[in-house]
Design a protein around this motif. Structure first.
Motif, short mmCIF file in Angstrom:
data_model
loop_
_atom_site.label_atom_id
_atom_site.label_comp_id
_atom_site.label_asym_id
_atom_site.label_seq_id
_atom_site.Cartn_x
_atom_site.Cartn_y
_atom_site.Cartn_z
N TRP A 148 -1.68 -2.67 7.21
CA TRP A 148 -2.30 -1.35 7.19
C TRP A 148 -3.28 -1.15 8.34
O TRP A 148 -3.45 -0.03 8.84
CB TRP A 148 -3.01 -1.12 5.86
N ARG A 177 -0.07 -4.37 2.74
CA ARG A 177 -1.52 -4.25 2.92
C ARG A 177 -1.99 -5.01 4.16
O ARG A 177 -2.95 -4.60 4.82
CB ARG A 177 -2.25 -4.76 1.68
N LYS A 219 0.86 -1.18 0.00
CA LYS A 219 0.00 0.00 0.00
C LYS A 219 0.90 1.23 0.00
O LYS A 219 1.82 1.34 0.82
CB LYS A 219 -0.90 -0.01 1.23
#
Length: 299
Positions: free
Chosen positions: A278, A275, A160
């Motif tokens: 996150w 990700r 990300k």
């Protein structure tokens, strides 16, 4: 093979895979943040437990034996599964405390983020920050870093990314050398007799010069180093011509921009995490903080 592979300590396998990838005990120890003697003990324990010689050891480094290569094929998926488990576990952590490994290159670490990290810890005293300073990108999927500051946008789908600004670049030299700099229109190679300061393995300078129609190879650099701080030191010492961050060079009265009509593409600055991580509260806190504070400095 002794013990039929039962009860193998995961840390032994992790040491085995990392040393195989790095080809060096020193580099593997740095990656795993353990001492070299500890790493050697893990390898020796694994070899003793299995009865298999995994590495050839020489003064130049280590290399896998045929038996080691065969076992590495089976060990790699185990390491990937462990990394995925660790990231998933980390992602479910909603407490704003614990440790964060932040990766940044030399210039970011030394000139841009120190004040912001101190301010971040004032707001979040229960979070400790391990700053991994390297011009080589850390492997986030393997948890070499939780968050990275990158000067390019990663292409891996599992990462990300958030762009927080950009850094302008320019050609610079010491003010004592300006009379020796030729205009770009005067010669095919305007560097003339002035030494060039560039990278050893990195091709950043070569790519920027090619955009100006100047064809260079690594052999054209009289000074070669992949240390960004050393390149700046050579510029300040009058070593020749180099590329530098404009906002850093403008603070140094001894450096002068040359060929300022040339628009070198700026470097975008990205904050990156996996990700799976996150959702982690402390990682989000650091990314949001740096996005606001560091991002303001870069615009």
């Amino acid at each position: 093979m002794n013990n039929e592979g039962r009860d193998i300590n995961w840390e032994w396998l992790r040491a085995f895979v990392t040393v195989a990838e790095q080809g060096s005990l020193n580099k593997a120890a740095e990656t795993l943040t353990v001492s070299q003697p500890t790493l050697s003990r893990h390898l020796n324990a694994l070899e003793k437990h299995t009865g298999v010689l995994l590495f050839h050891r020489t003064t130049q480094g280590v290399s896998l034996t045929p038996e080691g290569e065969a076992l590495l094929v089976s060990a790699m998926p185990m390491r990937e599964a462990y990394d995925a488990f660790s990231r998933a576990l980390q992602g479910n952590d909603d407490s704003v405390e614990g440790e964060i490994r932040l990766s940044a290159n030399e210039l970011m670490a030394h000139h841009y983020i120190a004040d912001h990290l101190v301010a971040f810890r004032r707001e979040h005293p229960a979070i400790s920050v391990e700053l991994v300073v390297s011009n080589q990108q850390a492997n986030i999927s393997r948890r070499e870093a939780d968050v990275a500051i990158r000067m390019f946008r990663p292409q891996q789908l599992e990462l990300k990314c958030r762009r927080i600004g950009s850094v302008d670049l320019g050609f610079y030299c010491h003010r004592s050398l300006t009379d020796e700099v030729k205009p770009l229109t005067d010669a095919e190679n305007p560097f003339g007799e002035l030494p060039m300061i560039g990278f050893d393995k990195d091709d950043t300078f070569i790519r920027h010069a090619a955009q100006l129609g100047i064809n260079l190879t690594v052999d054209d650099f009289q000074w070669r180093t992949d240390s960004l701080e050393t390149q700046i030191a050579l510029l300040r010492a009058g070593g020749g011509i180099g590329i530098m961050h404009k906002n850093l060079a403008e603070k140094d009265k001894e450096l002068v921009q040359i060929w300022d009509e040339v628009a070198i593409p700026s470097l975008d600055v990205w904050l990156v995490c996996h990700r799976d991580s996150w959702k982690n509260a402390r990682i989000r806190a650091l990314i949001n903080f740096l996005s606001s504070r560091l991002g303001a400095d870069l615009y």
